[in-house]
Design a protein around this motif. Structure first.
Motif, short mmCIF file in Angstrom:
data_model
loop_
_atom_site.label_atom_id
_atom_site.label_comp_id
_atom_site.label_asym_id
_atom_site.label_seq_id
_atom_site.Cartn_x
_atom_site.Cartn_y
_atom_site.Cartn_z
N ARG A 307 58.23 -69.77 65.15
CA ARG A 307 58.43 -71.20 64.89
C ARG A 307 58.75 -71.95 66.18
O ARG A 307 58.25 -73.05 66.43
CB ARG A 307 59.54 -71.39 63.87
CG ARG A 307 59.58 -72.78 63.24
CD ARG A 307 60.29 -72.76 61.90
NE ARG A 307 61.71 -72.66 62.05
CZ ARG A 307 62.54 -73.72 62.04
NH1 ARG A 307 62.05 -74.93 61.90
NH2 ARG A 307 63.83 -73.56 62.15
N GLU A 311 56.50 -74.91 67.82
CA GLU A 311 57.04 -76.23 68.13
C GLU A 311 56.88 -76.57 69.60
O GLU A 311 56.55 -77.70 69.96
CB GLU A 311 58.52 -76.28 67.73
CG GLU A 311 58.74 -76.26 66.23
CD GLU A 311 60.21 -76.13 65.87
OE1 GLU A 311 61.05 -76.16 66.79
OE2 GLU A 311 60.52 -76.01 64.66
N ARG A 315 54.78 -79.66 71.02
CA ARG A 315 55.41 -80.60 71.95
C ARG A 315 54.61 -80.68 73.24
O ARG A 315 54.39 -81.75 73.81
CB ARG A 315 56.84 -80.15 72.23
CG ARG A 315 57.66 -81.16 73.01
CD ARG A 315 59.10 -80.67 73.20
NE ARG A 315 59.83 -80.71 71.95
CZ ARG A 315 60.21 -79.63 71.26
NH1 ARG A 315 59.90 -78.42 71.71
NH2 ARG A 315 60.88 -79.74 70.14
#
Length: 394
Positions: A307, A311, A315
């Motif tokens: 995860r 992310e 980003r």
């Protein structure tokens, strides 16, 4: 899988003796003020976490440390593997007492002491590791783990003493490890004496368990009645010296368990006749969790690592899309300015039409690359190279 530009260099008790860990700690301690590095040092490990350009250069850094004698024992993790490792360390799975909670306090202290300019990706990683450790402790068997390095030291002292219930034990240091040792000792020996640089902290700890306190300057005169010592203070051999211990040893043997790294007993003192010395490497670890629970926690760490990587990937993609658009718009405006200087006869309305056309052409050209980057953010570096842009900074 997207490369989050995270790496870890690890020297652990399992692969390197305490002498090597002390030497590495001396080398890497100054790195803790560098924004793209974080240094974690505990009883059993010295670890350096790297981000951005430092992570990309982790191989060269490891090679350099290898030339200084750390080659084979030094472990290197990169990307998802490094993230998973940090999560497992912070959850206590990599500790001598599997599942112990003291490591979270050590990671928290490392983060609190980091420079404000710490790499944002590295800061997010450590914050996520602390959050994961907290949630796992509240939702798994980790909550039942109460043993620690301090309790291992107490067990070793009790084993070395012939009559622990009649013994007096001195604990040097009232930090977290020392406090855990004092509390455990209060149930095993007759008298516990606490010595700490901060006398107020020692007094508060002693009151909570019915122990005594002395100042560091009073240790020498107090040793006459002491049967064993647990040292958990970062004194680096300046306090428990051979000249301080020799008079006590002339009266008989003394057990000393030193859980500090670097060690708090100097090399000359460790060789004194009659001193029964144990370092943290001599303590037997403990598995306080079942195999099934360990696997569940490892799976949770791996899931959270995925995860975190996802992310970080998203980003990174958002930054790349923004940077590509800014780069393209800069090119558009420069070319538009050149064209309009040659088309000075155009009316204001016609000039606006040309400006709108240039923006629409740019948006049309960038539409497909933007959609692709959102679907495959790991291709961000390829996009930057395609548009002649520099590498992304974390």
């Amino acid at each position: 899988m997207f490369d989050a530009h995270i790496a870890a260099l690890v020297l652990h008790q399992r692969s390197a003796p305490i002498d090597a860990r002390e030497r590495l700690l001396e080398i890497v301690t100054p790195w803790s003020v560098i924004p793209d590095r974080a240094v974690l040092a505990t009883c059993h490990r010295v670890e350096v976490y790297l981000a951005g350009a430092a992570a990309e250069g982790a191989g060269d850094l490891a090679s350099d440390l290898g030339r200084q004698g750390f080659g084979d024992p030094l472990m290197r993790f990169h990307g998802r593997e490094a993230v998973t490792h940090v999560f497992e360390v912070t959850s206590g799975l990599d500790s001598a007492v599997q599942g112990e909670s003291q490591i979270r306090g050590q990671v928290r202290a490392m983060l609190a002491g980091a420079p404000r300019s710490l790499d944002p990706l590295l800061r997010r990683l450590l914050e996520r590791a602390l959050g994961l450790g907290r949630s796992l402790r509240g939702a798994s068997a980790l909550a039942s783990v109460t043993r620690s390095v301090g309790s291992l030291a107490v067990e070793e002292v009790a084993r070395l003493l012939s009559e622990p219930e009649r013994a007096a034990v001195l604990v040097v240091g009232a930090g977290e490890t020392g406090a855990l040792a004092v509390r455990a000792l209060s149930r095993r020996v007759k008298t516990v004496v606490v010595a700490n640089r901060d006398r107020g902290r020692a007094d508060a700890l002693a009151r909570s368990v019915g122990a005594e306190t002395i100042g560091l300057a009073d240790i020498e005169t107090s040793l006459t009645r002491i049967d064993a010592i647990i040292s958990a203070a970062d004194t680096r051999g300046t306090l428990l010296t051979d000249s301080l211990l020799a008079p006590r040893l002339a009266r008989g043997p003394l057990a000393l368990v030193d859980v500090a790294v670097p060690r708090s007993v100097n090399s000359a003192a460790r060789e004194l006749p009659g001193l029964i010395y144990r370092s943290v490497d001599d303590l037997q670890g403990a598995c306080a969790l079942s195999a099934g629970e360990i696997e569940r926690i490892r799976a949770a760490c791996a899931h959270e690592a995925d995860r975190f990587m996802r992310e970080a990937s998203e980003r990174g993609a958002a930054r790349t899309i923004k940077d590509v658009r800014m780069h393209a718009d800069g090119l558009r405006l420069r070319q538009l300015d050149r064209a309009l200087r040659r088309l000075g006869h155009l009316s204001p309305r016609d000039r606006r039409v040309v400006e709108t056309l240039s923006a629409r052409v740019m948006n049309s050209l960038l539409h497909e690359p933007t959609v692709m980057l959102k679907k495959q953010p790991e291709r961000g570096e390829h996009a930057r190279a395609l548009f002649g842009m520099g590498r992304e900074q974390s």
